[in-house]
Scaffold this motif. Structure first.
Motif, short mmCIF file in Angstrom:
data_model
loop_
_atom_site.label_atom_id
_atom_site.label_comp_id
_atom_site.label_asym_id
_atom_site.label_seq_id
_atom_site.Cartn_x
_atom_site.Cartn_y
_atom_site.Cartn_z
N ALA A 276 15.55 5.48 12.09
CA ALA A 276 14.30 5.80 11.97
C ALA A 276 13.62 5.38 10.61
O ALA A 276 14.19 5.36 9.68
N LEU B 10 6.36 7.68 20.00
CA LEU B 10 5.27 8.50 19.29
C LEU B 10 3.89 8.10 19.42
O LEU B 10 3.10 9.01 19.29
N SER B 11 3.73 6.79 19.62
CA SER B 11 2.52 6.32 20.03
C SER B 11 1.98 6.91 21.16
O SER B 11 0.80 7.25 21.49
N HIS C 84 16.39 5.61 22.08
CA HIS C 84 16.47 5.43 20.47
C HIS C 84 17.84 5.61 19.99
O HIS C 84 18.40 5.14 19.06
N ALA D 17 8.82 12.56 10.04
CA ALA D 17 8.16 13.11 11.13
C ALA D 17 9.23 13.90 12.15
O ALA D 17 9.19 14.88 12.34
N ILE D 18 10.34 13.20 12.36
CA ILE D 18 11.44 13.79 13.15
C ILE D 18 12.13 14.86 12.17
O ILE D 18 12.09 16.14 12.81
N LEU E 114 11.30 4.30 19.57
CA LEU E 114 10.88 5.54 18.87
C LEU E 114 9.37 5.24 18.54
O LEU E 114 8.40 6.11 18.64
N PRO E 115 8.96 4.14 18.02
CA PRO E 115 7.43 3.93 17.60
C PRO E 115 6.54 3.98 18.76
O PRO E 115 5.46 4.43 19.08
N SER F 256 8.59 7.60 10.46
CA SER F 256 9.16 8.25 11.78
C SER F 256 10.33 9.32 11.33
O SER F 256 10.35 10.41 11.85
#
Length: 367
Positions: A282, A223-224, A275, A289-290, A219-220, A286
């Motif tokens: 999360a 997003l990165s 994920h 954000a989701i 997940l991170p 995160s």
């Protein structure tokens, strides 16, 4: 959101003196998402989700199931499409109802009007027309891919499709010398088919990626990847539009851009689905954000289809030359108004038809 942010600040409410700003390394370009990248991401995601409907067994390759698929797609697309077409035509482009322009609204209604038409009404409708063509092809494309992956690995098909798409766009740019290439390398169905099919092929890669990346913090990482890709695509798009070396950057944007964006979108699909498969929760940031993105996603179609006429009309009352602050403020007002209109359009137009969509039994396709 890429499309809307790009249209707002990088196309409609552009701060004056952008070439000079870029020469001085003014960071305002960081707020200018690439609308081109947004459309390419959309085509890849759409291919993945349409393919997932058949891959997961929600739809089967029977006449009844395929008819259900087409009916659901029409319930999703047609009401909002025809509503914006009618309302914007009446309020902004009533000349389209004259005898000389009537063919245009007929073509729009049949999803066949070219973006260079004298009265496009809403320019963004070209992508909806392309998407409808993709929907018509989904059952056949899935049948072909499902047979092909039994002989060739899906990653090899992705490489082949990516190479074909890149070659086509390279050839168009070489033949046109960048003149009229938007109508041949950006808009046409054939120029975006590789993106859609690669998205469909992601379905066969997800199970393997989920097993391999089970213990990886996908997940991170995903997003990165999104953040870095946003920065790269925004920089290239703004340089291609307003930079001193815009010709060079335009080549990268229109030729390399689709392939780059496809790989980014494909990577994010695999990372995010891995994920989900891992069952990990999360984190706080995160998770927010989701949740935010899912809330925005509910309005995504209505927002996409309504934002352009709102931006264009508000631009007529804004100053001709805009400072950075004025451009940002005007963009915020325009996006905010678009969200309000999209909310009511979703509740009054989209939601009633959404309830009429046919559900289908789900079964997982053997891999």
């Amino acid at each position: 959101m890429l499309v809307i942010a790009g249209h707002a600040l990088a196309v409609v409410f552009v701060p004056s003196g952008m070439p000079e700003r870029l020469e001085r390394s003014n960071p305002i370009w960081l707020l200018m998402g690439s609308p081109w990248a947004g459309v390419w991401v959309f085509f890849v995601l759409s291919g993945y989700l349409m393919g997932k409907g058949f891959y997961s067994g929600r739809y089967e390759q029977s006449q009844e199931s395929v008819r259900g698929f087409y009916r659901n797609r029409m319930m999703r697309i047609l009401p909002m499409y025809y509503a914006v077409l009618l309302i914007v035509s009446v309020l902004v482009a009533p000349q389209i109802f004259s005898a000389g322009h009537l063919w245009e609204i007929v073509a729009l209604g049949l999803f066949s009007l070219q973006s260079q038409a004298p009265t496009p009404v809403v320019g963004a409708l070209w992508s909806i027309q392309t998407e409808m063509a993709f929907y018509a092809m989904v059952p056949l494309l899935f049948f072909i891919l499902n047979k092909t992956v039994r002989v060739l690995p899906p990653w090899l098909l992705i490489v082949a499709l990516g190479a074909l798409g890149f070659t086509y766009r390279w050839w168009v740019l070489k033949e046109t010398q960048n003149v009229g290439c938007i109508s041949r390398a950006y808009v046409p169905l054939i120029a975006n088919l590789d993106l859609f099919m690669i998205g469909m092929l992601a379905n066969w890669l997800v199970p393997t990626a989920s097993r391999i990346w089970k213990k990886v913090p996908t997940l991170p990482i995903g997003l990165s990847v999104m953040v870095l890709a946003y920065i790269v695509s925004a920089y290239v798009f703004v340089q291609a539009s307003y930079g001193v070396h815009h010709v060079k950057y335009f080549w990268y944007a229109i030729n390399v851009g689709p392939t780059f964006t496809t790989l980014v979108a494909l990577s994010c699909i695999l990372l995010f689905e891995s994920h989900v498969a891992s069952g990990k929760a999360a984190g706080a940031i995160s998770g927010r954000a989701i949740a935010w993105s899912q809330s925005a996603g509910v309005l995504s179609y209505a927002l996409y289809i309504w934002h352009e006429p709102v931006l264009v009309q508000l631009r007529t009352v804004a100053n001709h030359d805009l400072t950075s602050g004025q451009a940002i403020a005007a963009s915020i007002v325009a996006v905010g108004l678009s969200v309000v209109i999209a909310f009511f359009a979703f509740r009054l137009i989209e939601m009633p038809f959404e309830r009429k969509k046919m559900d289908a039994p789900r079964k997982v396709l053997a891999t």
